[in-house]
Design a protein around this motif. Structure first.
Motif, PDB file in Angstrom:
ATOM      1  N   SER A 127       1.135  -1.187   0.009  1.00 39.33           N
ATOM      2  CA  SER A 127       0.000  -0.320  -0.047  1.00 39.33           C
ATOM      3  C   SER A 127       0.894   1.329   0.229  1.00 39.33           C
ATOM      4  O   SER A 127       0.618   2.352  -0.429  1.00 39.33           O
ATOM      5  N   MET A 128       1.926   1.672  -0.129  1.00 36.50           N
ATOM      6  CA  MET A 128       3.059   2.446   0.108  1.00 36.50           C
ATOM      7  C   MET A 128       4.024   2.315  -0.441  1.00 36.50           C
ATOM      8  O   MET A 128       5.582   2.987  -0.975  1.00 36.50           O
ATOM      9  N   ALA A 131       5.310   5.576  -2.385  1.00 36.23           N
ATOM     10  CA  ALA A 131       6.335   6.351  -1.585  1.00 36.23           C
ATOM     11  C   ALA A 131       8.053   5.353  -1.445  1.00 36.23           C
ATOM     12  O   ALA A 131       9.004   5.770  -0.969  1.00 36.23           O
ATOM     13  N   ILE A 151       4.157   9.952   7.502  1.00 31.92           N
ATOM     14  CA  ILE A 151       4.342   8.560   6.684  1.00 31.92           C
ATOM     15  C   ILE A 151       4.272   8.616   8.290  1.00 31.92           C
ATOM     16  O   ILE A 151       5.616   8.843   9.490  1.00 31.92           O
ATOM     17  N   LYS A 163       0.525   4.341   6.319  1.00 26.67           N
ATOM     18  CA  LYS A 163       0.004   5.331   5.892  1.00 26.67           C
ATOM     19  C   LYS A 163       0.432   6.427   6.284  1.00 26.67           C
ATOM     20  O   LYS A 163       1.079   7.244   7.252  1.00 26.67           O
ATOM     21  N   LYS A 164       0.673   7.597   5.379  1.00 28.86           N
ATOM     22  CA  LYS A 164       0.099   9.158   5.393  1.00 28.86           C
ATOM     23  C   LYS A 164      -0.539   9.702   6.462  1.00 28.86           C
ATOM     24  O   LYS A 164      -1.958   9.043   5.939  1.00 28.86           O
ATOM     25  N   PRO A 176      -3.264   5.900   2.039  1.00 25.70           N
ATOM     26  CA  PRO A 176      -1.809   4.910   1.278  1.00 25.70           C
ATOM     27  C   PRO A 176      -0.897   5.490   0.332  1.00 25.70           C
ATOM     28  O   PRO A 176      -1.940   6.935  -0.531  1.00 25.70           O
ATOM     29  N   ALA A 177      -0.259   5.129  -0.040  1.00 21.21           N
ATOM     30  CA  ALA A 177       0.373   5.544  -1.410  1.00 21.21           C
ATOM     31  C   ALA A 177       0.583   4.661  -2.559  1.00 21.21           C
ATOM     32  O   ALA A 177       1.326   4.178  -2.921  1.00 21.21           O
TER      33      ALA A 177
END
Length: 219
Positions: A127-128, A131, A151, A163-164, A176-177
């Motif tokens: 999910s990241m 990033a 984050i 997550k951010k 998410p990224a």
């Protein structure tokens, strides 16, 4: 070491997992091993591990997890370094005579002055990825305040998530990224159950150390 001889493929397998263990101090995941050798099934990983156990290059510990045979482990310990040696000076202006000398080592304390406040978690999931953080990476987290847009690692409802983090009057928004994943909204009625356990400052993988990019505030 008087162990049965390994086949070429078994030696390549053994060298990969032991080099990984020496570099990261943890074993590679089945996925990482499968990606390295283009295995189609995790059964191929299991078969190689069983062969190394049978030939005495790996052993099983009390917790039933495999480990390097103590005789080979001593060889790996000899290879380990406590830091990166600084071998001298190099000019960044006018040319000057090369000077070689022992100027010590670059250690983790050099790279991370506040290392006593750091800890790491291993990432599970994608999910990241936008990033630059991928499944199997180690995220470096600091026990400090997380600002809007940073984050961070969050614990809520007994589950953790990287997550951010955005703060709002209605609670938290965990972004998410990765466009394939949706935001997580933490509403006020469960806000008290949420704990931010660390601020992301970087991550580590087989390509090296990657520091966090300063966050941009949401528009």
């Amino acid at each position: 070491m008087d162990h049965a001889q390994l086949t070429r493929k078994q030696k390549e397998f053994f060298d990969f997992i032991t080099d990984y263990k020496m570099e990261y101090d943890v074993w590679p995941t089945y996925r990482e091993i499968s990606d390295q050798f283009n295995y189609k099934s995790p059964n191929s990983v299991t078969q190689n591990i069983q062969a190394l156990l049978k030939k005495g290059y790996l052993i099983k510990g009390e917790d039933e997890e495999y480990d390097i045979h103590p005789e080979y482990g001593e060889v790996l310990d000899d290879k380990k370094s406590t830091g990166i040696p600084v071998k001298g000076l190099i000019a960044a202006g006018y040319l000057q005579e090369a000077v070689e000398s022992d100027l010590g080592e670059i250690t983790l304390e050099t790279l991370f002055p506040n290392i006593e406040s750091l800890f790491a978690l291993r990432v599970s999931g994608m999910s990241m990825k936008d990033a630059g953080i991928y499944d199997g990476d180690f995220v470096l987290l600091m026990d400090s305040d997380v600002k809007d847009g940073d984050i961070g690692a969050v614990l809520f409802n007994g589950e953790t998530s990287l997550k951010k983090i955005y703060y709002g009057k209605n609670g938290l928004r965990l972004e998410p990224a990765n466009s394939e994943f949706s935001d997580i909204i933490v509403e006020p009625d469960i806000f008290e159950e949420v704990r931010i356990i660390g601020k992301y400052i970087g991550h580590v993988n087989k390509n090296g150390i990657h520091r966090a990019v300063p966050a941009r505030k949401a528009s």
